[in-house]
Design a protein around this motif. Structure first.
Motif, mmCIF file in Angstrom:
data_model
loop_
_atom_site.group_PDB
_atom_site.id
_atom_site.type_symbol
_atom_site.label_atom_id
_atom_site.label_comp_id
_atom_site.label_asym_id
_atom_site.label_seq_id
_atom_site.Cartn_x
_atom_site.Cartn_y
_atom_site.Cartn_z
ATOM 1 N N ARG A 1 0.413 -1.300 0.093
ATOM 2 C CA ARG A 1 -0.441 -0.789 -0.043
ATOM 3 C C ARG A 1 1.304 1.524 -0.057
ATOM 4 O O ARG A 1 2.460 1.276 -0.383
ATOM 5 C CB ARG A 1 -0.759 0.076 1.172
ATOM 6 C CG ARG A 1 -1.649 -1.398 1.679
ATOM 7 C CD ARG A 1 -2.646 -0.790 2.200
ATOM 8 N NE ARG A 1 -3.385 -2.217 2.984
ATOM 9 C CZ ARG A 1 -4.580 -2.225 3.777
ATOM 10 N NH1 ARG A 1 -5.084 -1.466 4.760
ATOM 11 N NH2 ARG A 1 -4.997 -3.648 4.050
ATOM 12 N N ASP A 2 0.505 2.484 0.525
ATOM 13 C CA ASP A 2 0.978 3.502 0.272
ATOM 14 C C ASP A 2 2.142 3.478 1.975
ATOM 15 O O ASP A 2 2.045 3.443 2.780
ATOM 16 C CB ASP A 2 -0.323 4.459 0.667
ATOM 17 C CG ASP A 2 0.864 6.089 0.441
ATOM 18 O OD1 ASP A 2 1.303 6.981 -0.758
ATOM 19 O OD2 ASP A 2 0.731 6.747 1.897
ATOM 20 N N LYS A 3 3.581 3.873 0.713
ATOM 21 C CA LYS A 3 4.307 3.445 2.022
ATOM 22 C C LYS A 3 4.283 4.323 3.038
ATOM 23 O O LYS A 3 4.523 3.691 4.744
ATOM 24 C CB LYS A 3 5.523 3.205 1.168
ATOM 25 C CG LYS A 3 7.303 3.578 1.957
ATOM 26 C CD LYS A 3 8.663 3.509 1.415
ATOM 27 C CE LYS A 3 9.707 3.630 1.825
ATOM 28 N NZ LYS A 3 10.374 4.079 1.165
ATOM 29 N N ALA A 4 4.108 5.993 2.807
ATOM 30 C CA ALA A 4 4.141 6.662 3.536
ATOM 31 C C ALA A 4 3.280 6.683 4.863
ATOM 32 O O ALA A 4 3.684 6.524 5.917
ATOM 33 C CB ALA A 4 3.786 8.289 3.083
ATOM 34 N N GLU A 5 2.316 6.118 4.906
ATOM 35 C CA GLU A 5 0.731 5.919 5.529
ATOM 36 C C GLU A 5 1.455 4.861 6.646
ATOM 37 O O GLU A 5 0.788 4.823 7.522
ATOM 38 C CB GLU A 5 -0.667 5.463 4.924
ATOM 39 C CG GLU A 5 -1.341 5.895 5.436
ATOM 40 C CD GLU A 5 -2.945 5.675 4.691
ATOM 41 O OE1 GLU A 5 -3.939 5.103 5.169
ATOM 42 O OE2 GLU A 5 -2.839 5.562 3.439
ATOM 43 N N CYS A 6 1.723 3.281 5.550
ATOM 44 C CA CYS A 6 2.306 1.877 6.529
ATOM 45 C C CYS A 6 2.581 3.108 7.730
ATOM 46 O O CYS A 6 2.434 1.985 8.873
ATOM 47 C CB CYS A 6 2.382 1.284 5.915
ATOM 48 S SG CYS A 6 0.596 0.522 4.429
ATOM 49 N N MET A 7 3.899 3.570 7.191
ATOM 50 C CA MET A 7 5.563 3.936 7.644
ATOM 51 C C MET A 7 4.545 4.567 9.000
ATOM 52 O O MET A 7 5.064 4.318 10.394
ATOM 53 C CB MET A 7 6.045 4.771 7.265
ATOM 54 C CG MET A 7 7.195 3.263 6.618
ATOM 55 S SD MET A 7 7.621 1.977 6.845
ATOM 56 C CE MET A 7 8.393 1.226 6.115
ATOM 57 N N ASP A 8 4.236 4.963 8.926
ATOM 58 C CA ASP A 8 3.126 6.339 9.954
ATOM 59 C C ASP A 8 2.272 5.522 10.625
ATOM 60 O O ASP A 8 2.399 5.489 12.229
ATOM 61 C CB ASP A 8 2.792 7.746 9.212
ATOM 62 C CG ASP A 8 3.489 8.135 8.462
ATOM 63 O OD1 ASP A 8 4.314 8.266 8.456
ATOM 64 O OD2 ASP A 8 3.016 9.577 7.868
ATOM 65 N N LEU A 9 1.664 4.665 10.737
ATOM 66 C CA LEU A 9 1.128 3.104 11.345
ATOM 67 C C LEU A 9 2.013 2.775 12.444
ATOM 68 O O LEU A 9 1.358 2.742 13.704
ATOM 69 C CB LEU A 9 -0.092 2.879 10.639
ATOM 70 C CG LEU A 9 -1.393 3.093 9.896
ATOM 71 C CD1 LEU A 9 -2.113 2.676 9.186
ATOM 72 C CD2 LEU A 9 -2.369 4.579 10.609
ATOM 73 N N LEU A 10 2.296 2.178 11.558
ATOM 74 C CA LEU A 10 4.034 0.989 12.444
ATOM 75 C C LEU A 10 4.674 2.099 13.179
ATOM 76 O O LEU A 10 4.963 1.728 14.207
ATOM 77 C CB LEU A 10 4.972 0.283 11.398
ATOM 78 C CG LEU A 10 4.061 -0.897 10.771
ATOM 79 C CD1 LEU A 10 4.791 -0.593 9.326
ATOM 80 C CD2 LEU A 10 3.430 -1.572 10.979
ATOM 81 N N ALA A 11 5.114 3.386 13.257
ATOM 82 C CA ALA A 11 5.852 3.925 13.576
ATOM 83 C C ALA A 11 5.422 4.317 14.564
ATOM 84 O O ALA A 11 5.792 4.985 15.813
ATOM 85 C CB ALA A 11 6.486 5.493 13.087
ATOM 86 N N ASP A 12 3.896 4.958 15.088
ATOM 87 C CA ASP A 12 3.571 4.892 16.472
ATOM 88 C C ASP A 12 3.194 3.772 17.465
ATOM 89 O O ASP A 12 2.769 3.890 18.229
ATOM 90 C CB ASP A 12 1.555 5.063 16.124
ATOM 91 C CG ASP A 12 1.424 6.508 15.507
ATOM 92 O OD1 ASP A 12 2.446 7.482 14.858
ATOM 93 O OD2 ASP A 12 0.527 6.356 14.624
#
Length: 415
Positions: free
Chosen positions: A254-265
Motif C-alpha cells: 500500500r502507500d508506503k508513507a501511510e503504512c510507515m506512519d502507522l507502524l511508527a506509532d
C-alpha cells in the motif's frame, strides 16, 4: 494490554503529585459522606458528641498535618538528592517510586485537607448529632492512621537514599525486568534469527532519543491489518536517530508513507531509558554505582563488592528463568532480536573491571563471581564469564604493580 498498563502505571509511580492528589479527593469525599449518617436511623441511638470536642480534634489534625507534610517533603528531597549524588542520577527514578514515602506524603496531605474541609463544614452546621458522631469516629480513625503511617515512614526514610537501599531498589527493578523478559521472551515476538537477512523497507523515526517501549500488541494488529511482517532492528534502550532504522518492514503493498506512519506509532522514544522493557539499563545503573564507589574521591571498594554480589544474584535468576521458560510467541508478525548474554555482561562488568583493576580485593571478588556464574549451567553465561574473566585479568596485569597481587588474582581466575 498488560504491558501497556504496567508501563503507564510505572510512569505514574514516578510522579510525586499523583497519589497526594488522589488522596486529597478521597479526603474531601469522606468529609462530606459523614453527613449521610444524619439520613439514617442512627440518629435515634448514637450518642450526641459535642461540637467542641470534634472541633478540637479537627484543629489538632489540621494544624499538625501541614507541618508534618512539609517535614516529609524536606526529608524526601534530601533522600532523593543523596541517592543521586552518592549512587548515580540514573537510580533516581527507582528511589522516587518508593511506595512507602509516597503513601506517607499522600496521607499527610490528604488528612490536612480532610481536617480543613470537615472543620469548615462543622462550623457551618452541616452535621446533625449523628453526622457529628460519624465525623468524630472518622477523625479518630484518621488520627490513628496518621500515627501508624508516620512511624512506618520514619523507619523507611532512615534508609531511603542510602547506598545499600538504592542498590536493593535497582536490583528489584532489574529482577522485575528480567522476569518480564522471560515471561515474554523477545517481547512476545518471534526470533529475529529466523530471518537470514532483514530486507524490506527500513522504518526510521523522525525523532532522536532512547527507545523506551515497543507496543507489541499495536504493532501486531497493524501488521495484520496491512498484511506485513516487521523485523525489529533494535531493542528498547537503544539510542535512535533518523539515520538508523528501528525495524525493517516486509510485504508493503500500500502507500508506503501511510503504512510507515502507522507502524511508527508503536515505537515510543524519550530522553531517558526505563527499566520496563530494558533489562540492560538496570545493569548499567549498577555498574555506574560501582564505578562511582571506586573513584578516588569516594574510595569505597565495599560498595563495588556489594554490586558484584548483586549482579551475580541477578544472573543466577536469569539462568534459572532461561531453563524454566516455556513461553510461546504471542505476535507472529513481529520478529525481535534476542538479548545476548555477552551484551549483558558488558553492561554489568566492563566499567567495574576497568575502575577496580588496581584493587586486589575487588578483582579477586570479581573473578570468584565469574567462576560462580560459569557454573550456573548456562552455556551462554559461561562463555561470557570466560571472556570477561580474561579481560579483567588483562587489565589487572596492566595496572597492578605488586606481583603477589597479580598472582592472587590469577589463582582466583583459575589461570
Amino acid at each position: 494490554m498488560r504491558e501497556n498498563l504496567l508501563f503507564h502505571w510505572n510512569r505514574i509511580r514516578e510522579k510525586l503529585w499523583v497519589k497526594p492528589l488522589l488522596m486529597s479527593v478521597v479526603s474531601v469525599a469522606v468529609a462530606f459522606l459523614a453527613t449521610l449518617a444524619d439520613q439514617t436511623d442512627a440518629i435515634r441511638w448514637v450518642p450526641d458528641v459535642s461540637t467542641d470536642s470534634v472541633e478540637t480534634l479537627l484543629d489538632l489534625v489540621t494544624s499538625s498535618m501541614l507541618v508534618i507534610a512539609m517535614f516529609a517533603v524536606g526529608a524526601m528531597v534530601t533522600a532523593y538528592g543523596s541517592a543521586s549524588n552518592s549512587a548515580t542520577p540514573r537510580a533516581f527514578s527507582v528511589v522516587l517510586a518508593d511506595d512507602t514515602s509516597q503513601n506517607a506524603l499522600s496521607v499527610f496531605i490528604g488528612v490536612f485537607i480532610y481536617g480543613a474541609v470537615a472543620l469548615v463544614a462543622l462550623k457551618n452546621d452541616l452535621y446533625d448529632h449523628a453526622g457529628r458522631f460519624a465525623l468524630f469516629i472518622v477523625s479518630v480513625l484518621v488520627f490513628a492512621l496518621v500515627i501508624l503511617t508516620f512511624i512506618r515512614w520514619m523507619d523507611n526514610i532512615a534508609r531511603l537514599g542510602r547506598m545499600g537501599n538504592t542498590i536493593d531498589k535497582v536490583e528489584a527493578a532489574v529482577a522485575n525486568s528480567f522476569a518480564s523478559w522471560m515471561y515474554q521472551p523477545r517481547l512476545g515476538g518471534l526470533p529475529a534469527g529466523n530471518q537470514s537477512t532483514p530486507g524490506g523497507v527500513p522504518l526510521v523515526l523522525p525523532k532522536v532519543g532512547y527507545l523506551q517501549r515497543v507496543d507489541m500488541a499495536a504493532l501486531q494488529a497493524k501488521a495484520e491489518q496491512l498484511d506485513l511482517q516487521v523485523i525489529l532492528a533494535v531493542l528498547p534502550g537503544k539510542f535512535c536517530t533518523p539515520g538508523n532504522p528501528v525495524a525493517h518492514v516486509q510485504g508493503l503493498a500500500r502507500d508506503k508513507a501511510e503504512c510507515m506512519d502507522l507502524l511508527a506509532d508503536a515505537f515510543h522514544l524519550a530522553d531517558q531509558r526505563t527499566y520496563d522493557q530494558d533489562p540492560r539499563f538496570g545493569l548499567v545503573v549498577l555498574c555506574e554505582i560501582a564505578s562511582r564507589a571506586l573513584s578516588p574521591a569516594v574510595n569505597d571498594p565495599g560498595t563495588a563488592i556489594d554490586v558484584i554480589g548483586t549482579s551475580t544474584r541477578l544472573f543466577h535468576q536469569w539462568a534459572l528463568a532461561r531453563q524454566e521458560s516455556s513461553a510461546e510467541s504471542l505476535y507472529d508478525r513481529v520478529y525481535v532480536p534476542d538479548l545476548r548474554e555477552q551484551d549483558l555482561f558488558d553492561d554489568a562488568f566492563n566499567g567495574l573491571a576497568r575502575d577496580g583493576a588496581g584493587l586486589v580485593e575487588v578483582s579477586i571478588r570479581l573473578q570468584k563471581a565469574f567462576q560462580a556464574m560459569a557454573g550456573f549451567g548456562d552455556a551462554s553465561i559461561r562463555a561470557a564469564c570466560l571472556e570477561h574473566s580474561r579481560r579483567a585479568l588483562a587489565r589487572n596485569e596492566l595496572v597492578m604493580v605488586l606481583p603477589q597481587d597479580i598472582e592472587a588474582v590469577r589463582r582466583a581466575a583459575g589461570f
